[in-house]
Design a protein around this motif. Structure first.
Motif, PDB file in Angstrom:
ATOM      1  N   ASP A 163     -23.570 -27.924 -28.184  1.00  0.00           N
ATOM      2  CA  ASP A 163     -23.017 -29.207 -27.982  1.00  0.00           C
ATOM      3  C   ASP A 163     -22.581 -29.378 -26.474  1.00  0.00           C
ATOM      4  O   ASP A 163     -22.256 -30.439 -25.914  1.00  0.00           O
ATOM      5  CB  ASP A 163     -21.786 -29.452 -28.721  1.00  0.00           C
ATOM      6  N   ILE A 164     -22.683 -28.409 -25.529  1.00  0.00           N
ATOM      7  CA  ILE A 164     -22.290 -28.296 -24.199  1.00  0.00           C
ATOM      8  C   ILE A 164     -23.455 -28.643 -23.315  1.00  0.00           C
ATOM      9  O   ILE A 164     -24.310 -27.995 -23.375  1.00  0.00           O
ATOM     10  CB  ILE A 164     -21.537 -27.005 -23.968  1.00  0.00           C
ATOM     11  N   ASP A 165     -23.048 -29.697 -22.187  1.00  0.00           N
ATOM     12  CA  ASP A 165     -23.947 -29.895 -21.049  1.00  0.00           C
ATOM     13  C   ASP A 165     -24.041 -28.551 -20.375  1.00  0.00           C
ATOM     14  O   ASP A 165     -22.760 -28.280 -19.655  1.00  0.00           O
ATOM     15  CB  ASP A 165     -23.656 -31.089 -20.550  1.00  0.00           C
ATOM     16  N   ILE A 166     -24.964 -27.711 -20.268  1.00  0.00           N
ATOM     17  CA  ILE A 166     -24.903 -26.752 -19.438  1.00  0.00           C
ATOM     18  C   ILE A 166     -24.648 -26.816 -17.841  1.00  0.00           C
ATOM     19  O   ILE A 166     -25.145 -27.901 -17.256  1.00  0.00           O
ATOM     20  CB  ILE A 166     -26.100 -25.647 -19.418  1.00  0.00           C
ATOM     21  N   GLU A 167     -23.629 -26.191 -17.120  1.00  0.00           N
ATOM     22  CA  GLU A 167     -23.295 -26.569 -15.657  1.00  0.00           C
ATOM     23  C   GLU A 167     -22.929 -27.862 -15.465  1.00  0.00           C
ATOM     24  O   GLU A 167     -22.806 -28.420 -14.370  1.00  0.00           O
ATOM     25  CB  GLU A 167     -24.589 -26.118 -14.975  1.00  0.00           C
ATOM     26  N   SER A 168     -22.288 -28.562 -16.368  1.00  0.00           N
ATOM     27  CA  SER A 168     -21.575 -29.928 -16.335  1.00  0.00           C
ATOM     28  C   SER A 168     -20.066 -29.598 -16.518  1.00  0.00           C
ATOM     29  O   SER A 168     -19.585 -28.798 -17.349  1.00  0.00           O
ATOM     30  CB  SER A 168     -21.991 -31.011 -17.209  1.00  0.00           C
ATOM     31  N   CYS A 169     -18.998 -30.296 -15.732  1.00  0.00           N
ATOM     32  CA  CYS A 169     -17.663 -30.115 -15.920  1.00  0.00           C
ATOM     33  C   CYS A 169     -17.456 -30.903 -17.036  1.00  0.00           C
ATOM     34  O   CYS A 169     -17.502 -32.039 -17.511  1.00  0.00           O
ATOM     35  CB  CYS A 169     -16.843 -30.851 -14.677  1.00  0.00           C
ATOM     36  N   LEU A 208      -7.827 -18.340 -24.454  1.00  0.00           N
ATOM     37  CA  LEU A 208      -9.186 -18.411 -24.583  1.00  0.00           C
ATOM     38  C   LEU A 208     -10.214 -17.221 -25.064  1.00  0.00           C
ATOM     39  O   LEU A 208      -9.821 -16.174 -24.900  1.00  0.00           O
ATOM     40  CB  LEU A 208     -10.006 -19.245 -23.415  1.00  0.00           C
ATOM     41  N   VAL A 209     -11.211 -17.681 -25.858  1.00  0.00           N
ATOM     42  CA  VAL A 209     -12.376 -16.651 -26.004  1.00  0.00           C
ATOM     43  C   VAL A 209     -13.587 -17.141 -25.756  1.00  0.00           C
ATOM     44  O   VAL A 209     -13.885 -18.214 -26.189  1.00  0.00           O
ATOM     45  CB  VAL A 209     -12.198 -16.303 -27.615  1.00  0.00           C
ATOM     46  N   ASN A 210     -14.493 -16.431 -25.134  1.00  0.00           N
ATOM     47  CA  ASN A 210     -15.428 -17.043 -24.712  1.00  0.00           C
ATOM     48  C   ASN A 210     -16.924 -15.893 -25.526  1.00  0.00           C
ATOM     49  O   ASN A 210     -16.862 -14.795 -25.167  1.00  0.00           O
ATOM     50  CB  ASN A 210     -16.179 -16.889 -23.240  1.00  0.00           C
ATOM     51  N   ARG A 211     -17.351 -16.686 -26.601  1.00  0.00           N
ATOM     52  CA  ARG A 211     -18.407 -15.957 -27.221  1.00  0.00           C
ATOM     53  C   ARG A 211     -19.688 -16.806 -27.134  1.00  0.00           C
ATOM     54  O   ARG A 211     -20.608 -16.720 -27.987  1.00  0.00           O
ATOM     55  CB  ARG A 211     -18.110 -15.856 -28.649  1.00  0.00           C
ATOM     56  N   THR A 212     -19.886 -17.534 -25.917  1.00  0.00           N
ATOM     57  CA  THR A 212     -21.192 -18.227 -25.918  1.00  0.00           C
ATOM     58  C   THR A 212     -22.465 -17.666 -25.343  1.00  0.00           C
ATOM     59  O   THR A 212     -23.312 -18.100 -25.715  1.00  0.00           O
ATOM     60  CB  THR A 212     -20.883 -19.508 -24.543  1.00  0.00           C
ATOM     61  N   GLY A 213     -22.108 -16.357 -25.154  1.00  0.00           N
ATOM     62  CA  GLY A 213     -23.219 -15.461 -24.685  1.00  0.00           C
ATOM     63  C   GLY A 213     -23.712 -15.923 -22.939  1.00  0.00           C
ATOM     64  O   GLY A 213     -24.547 -15.456 -22.401  1.00  0.00           O
ATOM     65  N   ARG A 214     -23.000 -16.994 -22.211  1.00  0.00           N
ATOM     66  CA  ARG A 214     -22.960 -17.392 -21.064  1.00  0.00           C
ATOM     67  C   ARG A 214     -21.699 -17.371 -20.483  1.00  0.00           C
ATOM     68  O   ARG A 214     -20.676 -17.363 -20.839  1.00  0.00           O
ATOM     69  CB  ARG A 214     -23.601 -18.774 -21.114  1.00  0.00           C
ATOM     70  N   PRO A 215     -21.879 -17.333 -19.147  1.00  0.00           N
ATOM     71  CA  PRO A 215     -20.628 -17.120 -18.271  1.00  0.00           C
ATOM     72  C   PRO A 215     -19.944 -18.478 -18.454  1.00  0.00           C
ATOM     73  O   PRO A 215     -20.684 -19.575 -18.384  1.00  0.00           O
ATOM     74  CB  PRO A 215     -20.809 -16.755 -16.799  1.00  0.00           C
ATOM     75  N   VAL A 216     -18.635 -18.496 -18.199  1.00  0.00           N
ATOM     76  CA  VAL A 216     -17.577 -19.837 -18.586  1.00  0.00           C
ATOM     77  C   VAL A 216     -16.916 -19.617 -17.514  1.00  0.00           C
ATOM     78  O   VAL A 216     -16.029 -18.566 -17.447  1.00  0.00           O
ATOM     79  CB  VAL A 216     -17.115 -19.878 -19.713  1.00  0.00           C
ATOM     80  N   THR A 217     -16.642 -20.714 -16.480  1.00  0.00           N
ATOM     81  CA  THR A 217     -15.752 -21.006 -15.504  1.00  0.00           C
ATOM     82  C   THR A 217     -14.567 -22.029 -16.214  1.00  0.00           C
ATOM     83  O   THR A 217     -14.800 -22.954 -16.337  1.00  0.00           O
ATOM     84  CB  THR A 217     -16.184 -21.451 -14.196  1.00  0.00           C
ATOM     85  N   THR A 218     -13.254 -21.548 -16.075  1.00  0.00           N
ATOM     86  CA  THR A 218     -12.286 -22.366 -16.341  1.00  0.00           C
ATOM     87  C   THR A 218     -11.592 -22.737 -15.017  1.00  0.00           C
ATOM     88  O   THR A 218     -11.370 -22.076 -14.070  1.00  0.00           O
ATOM     89  CB  THR A 218     -11.194 -21.671 -17.399  1.00  0.00           C
TER      90      THR A 218
END
Length: 125
Positions: A60-66, A78-88
């Motif tokens: 449900d997330i637009d990749i590379e969108s704020c 936070l926990v990042n289990r998306t399999g992709r890098p996440v910038t907070t």
């Protein structure tokens, strides 16, 4: 040689109390995997994985969108289990003038963010 038994007993009791009493500063255990499933980014309102949790599904997330968190809210763990890098971001607009960090997506656990997270971006790779 004479020993002072009451002082020795007091010292022994004090040492036993220090050794046997758990400390209040023990680190919080990370949440279990069921708390944040594969393909999810989970954000907790308070440090130590406490308070309200918001969960964002990779599908449900637009990749590379704020993606700004709801106004007036934020996250401190936070926990990042998306399999992709996440910038907070500290900024709700993903501005790089405030604090920001990127976390790997294979299972990153951050119990105490160095700043209040107000937005994030999920990257393609």
């Amino acid at each position: 040689m004479r020993t002072n038994m009451p002082a020795t007993a007091t010292l022994a009791a004090a040492l036993a109390a220090v050794i046997l009493t758990p400390t209040a500063t023990a680190a919080a255990a990370p949440p279990t995997l069921r708390d944040c499933g594969p393909g999810e980014l989970c954000l907790w309102e308070k440090a130590g994985f406490e308070g309200d949790r918001k969960t964002y599904e990779l599908a449900d997330i637009d990749i590379e969108s704020c993606i700004a968190l709801p106004a007036g809210s934020g996250a401190e763990a936070l926990v990042n289990r998306t399999g992709r890098p996440v910038t907070t971001y500290q900024s709700a607009e993903c501005a790089e003038t405030g604090e920001f960090d990127t976390y790997p997506g294979g299972g990153t656990w951050v119990p105490d963010s160095p700043y209040r997270v107000r937005a994030f971006k999920v990257w393609e790779s």
